[in-house]
Design a protein around this motif. Structure first.
Motif, mmCIF file in Angstrom:
data_model
loop_
_atom_site.group_PDB
_atom_site.id
_atom_site.type_symbol
_atom_site.label_atom_id
_atom_site.label_comp_id
_atom_site.label_asym_id
_atom_site.label_seq_id
_atom_site.Cartn_x
_atom_site.Cartn_y
_atom_site.Cartn_z
ATOM 1 N N LEU A 40 3.168 8.285 -11.424
ATOM 2 C CA LEU A 40 2.632 7.835 -12.708
ATOM 3 C C LEU A 40 1.628 8.849 -13.260
ATOM 4 O O LEU A 40 1.708 9.283 -14.416
ATOM 5 C CB LEU A 40 1.954 6.475 -12.500
ATOM 6 N N GLY A 41 0.679 9.253 -12.433
ATOM 7 C CA GLY A 41 -0.387 10.146 -12.874
ATOM 8 C C GLY A 41 0.132 11.539 -13.195
ATOM 9 O O GLY A 41 -0.172 12.099 -14.261
ATOM 10 N N MET A 42 0.930 12.107 -12.284
ATOM 11 C CA MET A 42 1.397 13.477 -12.471
ATOM 12 C C MET A 42 2.300 13.594 -13.697
ATOM 13 O O MET A 42 2.233 14.591 -14.419
ATOM 14 C CB MET A 42 2.157 13.958 -11.225
ATOM 15 N N HIS A 80 0.842 -1.202 0.000
ATOM 16 C CA HIS A 80 0.000 0.000 0.000
ATOM 17 C C HIS A 80 0.872 1.246 0.000
ATOM 18 O O HIS A 80 0.647 2.181 -0.764
ATOM 19 C CB HIS A 80 -0.922 -0.009 1.222
ATOM 20 N N GLU A 81 1.902 1.216 0.861
ATOM 21 C CA GLU A 81 2.774 2.380 0.979
ATOM 22 C C GLU A 81 3.565 2.627 -0.303
ATOM 23 O O GLU A 81 3.983 3.741 -0.568
ATOM 24 C CB GLU A 81 3.736 2.207 2.163
ATOM 25 N N GLN A 117 1.416 5.828 -7.694
ATOM 26 C CA GLN A 117 0.242 6.393 -8.359
ATOM 27 C C GLN A 117 0.452 7.884 -8.642
ATOM 28 O O GLN A 117 0.186 8.357 -9.747
ATOM 29 C CB GLN A 117 -1.001 6.202 -7.479
ATOM 30 N N ALA A 118 0.978 8.590 -7.650
ATOM 31 C CA ALA A 118 1.191 10.025 -7.820
ATOM 32 C C ALA A 118 2.213 10.297 -8.928
ATOM 33 O O ALA A 118 2.005 11.170 -9.780
ATOM 34 C CB ALA A 118 1.642 10.643 -6.497
ATOM 35 N N GLY A 136 2.014 11.902 -16.357
ATOM 36 C CA GLY A 136 1.100 11.867 -17.505
ATOM 37 C C GLY A 136 0.427 13.220 -17.728
ATOM 38 O O GLY A 136 0.067 13.578 -18.850
ATOM 39 N N VAL A 171 5.377 17.590 -6.974
ATOM 40 C CA VAL A 171 4.661 16.411 -6.464
ATOM 41 C C VAL A 171 5.417 15.137 -6.839
ATOM 42 O O VAL A 171 5.593 14.226 -6.016
ATOM 43 C CB VAL A 171 3.214 16.351 -7.009
ATOM 44 N N LYS A 216 2.400 1.707 -3.438
ATOM 45 C CA LYS A 216 1.503 2.011 -4.550
ATOM 46 C C LYS A 216 1.070 3.472 -4.543
ATOM 47 O O LYS A 216 0.851 4.048 -5.605
ATOM 48 C CB LYS A 216 0.272 1.115 -4.480
ATOM 49 N N THR A 217 0.914 4.026 -3.332
ATOM 50 C CA THR A 217 0.403 5.388 -3.265
ATOM 51 C C THR A 217 1.351 6.393 -3.941
ATOM 52 O O THR A 217 0.925 7.102 -4.852
ATOM 53 C CB THR A 217 0.074 5.751 -1.814
ATOM 54 N N ASN A 247 7.101 12.535 -4.135
ATOM 55 C CA ASN A 247 6.690 11.129 -4.075
ATOM 56 C C ASN A 247 7.824 10.171 -4.430
ATOM 57 O O ASN A 247 7.897 9.069 -3.904
ATOM 58 C CB ASN A 247 5.465 10.895 -4.948
#
Lengths: 560, 134
Positions: free
Chosen positions: A345-347, A335-336, A342-343, A349, A364, A338-339, A368
């Protein structure tokens, strides 16, 4: 047996069989009165009456005590000779051996034996020997029996308390079986081992009041061992909760379903009960035939069966716990990871959609990525700690120097973060270094971790680092480092597990820092702990490290 | 159902996102706003519940592992206020979600769970899929 100065060893050695009262009595009297060091007599249940009932023997035996001869004797203590035995115990150390036969005595000088004894009667036939080899051999036989025998006091108590005779019986009357089990539970003094066949059995023995007797026995003495193996379910949760609440020392392990139950009390009585109708509500309806015994061999057999089952269940529990902790670790760690992933990967993009927000997005991503990096290195540290491959690169240095470097660092950081926090440093007023032998990088890691925590939980006020010398419980010198903040303090829920993995309520950390810090400090032979401040403002973290006497050697002091 | 009919053509779809990580809510709102959604976010699940507007959102996206109130409890709370609201989960905790699904939330459709990490395009696809599903 050192009395060879009185007789020349080989010439006087003889072994003979004596017949007739005159000769035998003379030999026995000679045997008793010649002893100066030790007297060991092993004889059957009639012997106490011979020893104490025949005046001439009794006198000889009592004189042993006057001459301070060490007198030990083994016999079969029974209801019938109990009074003679008590008399014997005034002059001898007496032990009991069930059904002992054969009668012999050895002093340091001679050996006598008599095949037959008659109640309170002089001996008719006696074998006498002073051959050294025979003495040694018989002495060995005596010691072997002595070690097998039990103290007469114990046996006397059993007889006087009217302990029942040995039984091994098969019982078909279910009410009788229930009553026996109730009596067993009532009688628990030192130990109760209960192996229940199914979850309902716990409820049905509770209906008989048996659980309450166990609870009482456990409450009465904290040395009483009570162990229960039973399949645990909703069916018996109420009973197990009652036990946990009233007698937490009663140990209960989850078991499987069996066709029988075993109940052993005080290593003296055992009951094995067949389960015939598993679904029945009452104990007596559920059971088939039962075997009850108080024979030591039977009880000990059931006890070892219980022991095996208990250990197997125990191992099973430990495995489950280990498995659960392992799963939890993987779950939280993933969990620690993936969070922040995610940030990132998304940012990254979004960079093409929002070129004007480039700086914010990159910040950001950077934050991360750093979080992921810290997490990865923390997880690596934890893995090393847990696989015991954690290695320290120790060097000798002055802890004052390390502290002043760290404080310089953090003073600048606080300034650049624009936080309304003052970093204070209190140092004991001594004009010499405090030397420790430690892994500088790791101690730095601990200090950074404590300071990061303090900063994280303090919005304004002070963070004070103080350092001083102290002597621990064993009078060894240690250095104490304290980090005191004026922040929100340690959450009550977190407090008991603050140094364990992933114990955090914050979302800016990995929850591994304090676990790693504790491992680092303990690997250095130090201690670390935490407390909330008395004025209810903030928390204090304290660690100690052993101080090294001596000076910095040139090798390690080349920076100055 | 009714509110979908009342929507005017071209009106923005409304999405509520609750996740305790500010970076994640920021990411999702930027990504979804770019594709024409109207996005509200909360980092505190209790606040999200007390400020919740019934009959307003087309989709609610919840994190599961959150302090104070987890995503499942929040789900119950939101459903009480608006039984028709469509809710899905965006989660990084495998086991947590498996275990909850086994128990009281076993009725929840497995396709309502989106796993982190997911890239923006896939997230958008998932959201469109869930919003158009019955």
């Amino acid at each position: 047996l050192g009395s060879s100065n009185t007789t020349s060893p080989s010439a006087a050695e003889k072994t003979e069989v004596l017949q007739g009262l005159d000769k035998t009595t003379e030999a026995i009297i000679e045997f008793l009165y010649s002893a100066e060091v030790s007297m060991n007599i092993c004889a059957d249940h009639t012997w106490p009456s011979v020893a104490m009932g025949v005046e001439i023997y009794k006198k000889g035996l009592f004189e042993l005590k006057t001459r301070k001869v060490k007198f030990r004797t083994i016999t079969d203590v029974t209801k019938d000779n109990i009074e003679y035995c008590k008399e014997l115990m005034q002059i001898a150390e007496l032990r009991h051996l069930d059904g002992i036969k054969g009668n012999f005595g050895i002093s340091e000088k001679a050996y006598t034996a008599s095949a037959t004894l008659q109640e309170a009667t002089l001996l008719q036939q006696v074998v006498y020997s002073n051959v050294k080899a025979i003495l040694e051999q018989q002495q060995y036989v005596f010691e072997t029996l002595w070690n097998k025998a039990i103290p007469a006091e114990q046996r006397l108590r059993e007889i006087e308390e009217g302990i029942e005779a040995e039984v091994f019986e098969t019982i078909t009357n279910h009410e009788v079986v229930s009553q026996i089990l109730v009596d067993l539970a009532k009688s628990v003094k030192k130990e109760a081992l209960f192996f229940l066949p199914n979850d309902k059995a716990m409820v049905s023995i509770d209906k008989l009041g048996i659980v309450d007797y166990l609870i009482k026995a456990s409450q009465k003495s904290d040395t009483t061992i009570i162990r229960v193996v039973c399949p645990l379910s909703n069916e018996n949760a109420e009973v197990t909760n009652k036990i946990a609440k009233n007698a937490p020392r009663i140990q209960i392990l989850n078991g499987n379903n069996y066709k029988y139950g075993i109940y052993i009390v005080d290593n003296q009585k055992a009951l094995r009960v067949e389960l015939k109708v598993p679904s029945a509500d009452t104990f007596s309806e559920a059971i088939g035939f039962a075997v009850y015994s108080n024979r030591p061999s039977t009880v000990s057999f059931f006890r070892s069966v219980f022991g095996l089952l208990w250990n197997e269940r125990m191992l099973n529990e430990q495995l489950k716990l280990h498995d659960k902790m392992q799963k939890e670790f993987i779950n939280i760690a993933s969990h620690e990871m993936k969070t922040p992933t995610q940030a990132i990967l998304g940012m990254s993009g979004l960079l093409q959609y929002y070129p004007e927000k480039k700086d914010e997005l990159i910040e950001v991503i950077r934050r991360n990525a750093k979080r992921l990096q810290t997490l990865t290195s923390d997880i690596l540290d934890v893995t090393r700690i847990e696989s015991q491959t954690f290695q320290l690169e120790k060097e000798r240095f002055n802890i004052y120097e390390l502290l002043s470097d760290v404080i310089k660092d953090y003073t600048e950081r606080i300034k650049s973060d624009n936080k309304n926090i003052e970093l204070l440093y209190e140092q004991q007023n001594i004009n010499r270094p405090i030397l420790i032998e430690a892994d500088k990088g790791r101690i730095n890691q601990v200090l950074s971790n404590l300071l990061n925590n303090a900063l994280k939980f303090t919005d304004e006020g002070q963070i004070t680092i103080s350092v001083y010398e102290n002597s621990d419980n064993e009078n060894k010198k240690e250095v104490v480092v304290k980090v005191v903040d004026t922040g929100s303090g340690i959450d009550n829920e977190i407090y008991p597990k603050i140094f364990s993995k992933f114990a955090t309520k914050s979302h800016q950390g990995t929850g591994l820092g304090l676990f790693i810090s504790k491992s680092i400090i303990e690997a250095h032979g130090g201690r670390i702990w935490a407390e909330n401040n008395a004025d209810r403002r903030g928390a204090t973290f304290i660690f100690t490290l052993p101080i090294i006497e001596g000076t910095l050697d040139a090798e390690h002091n080349n920076q100055k | 159902m009714n509110r979908h009919h009342e929507e005017q053509q071209g009106q923005k779809k409304r999405i509520l996102i609750v996740d305790d990580e500010p970076d994640i809510t920021r990411l999702c709102s930027l990504a979804l706003e770019y594709h024409g959604f109207k996005v509200d976010t909360f980092n505190d699940s209790e606040e999200a519940l007390s400020n919740f507007n019934p009959d307003y959102y087309d989709l609610v996206i919840l994190d599961i592992k959150m302090p104070k109130m987890d995503g499942f409890k929040l789900y119950d709370g939101l459903k009480k206020k608006d039984n028709d609201v469509k809710v899905c989960f965006l989660t990084a905790s495998e086991l947590y979600y498996e275990e909850f699904r086994k128990k009281e939330y076993h009725a929840l459709d497995k396709t309502l769970f989106i796993r982190k990490p997911i890239d923006n395009e896939d997230l958008l696809k998932e959201i469109n899929r869930i919003m158009t599903s019955a």
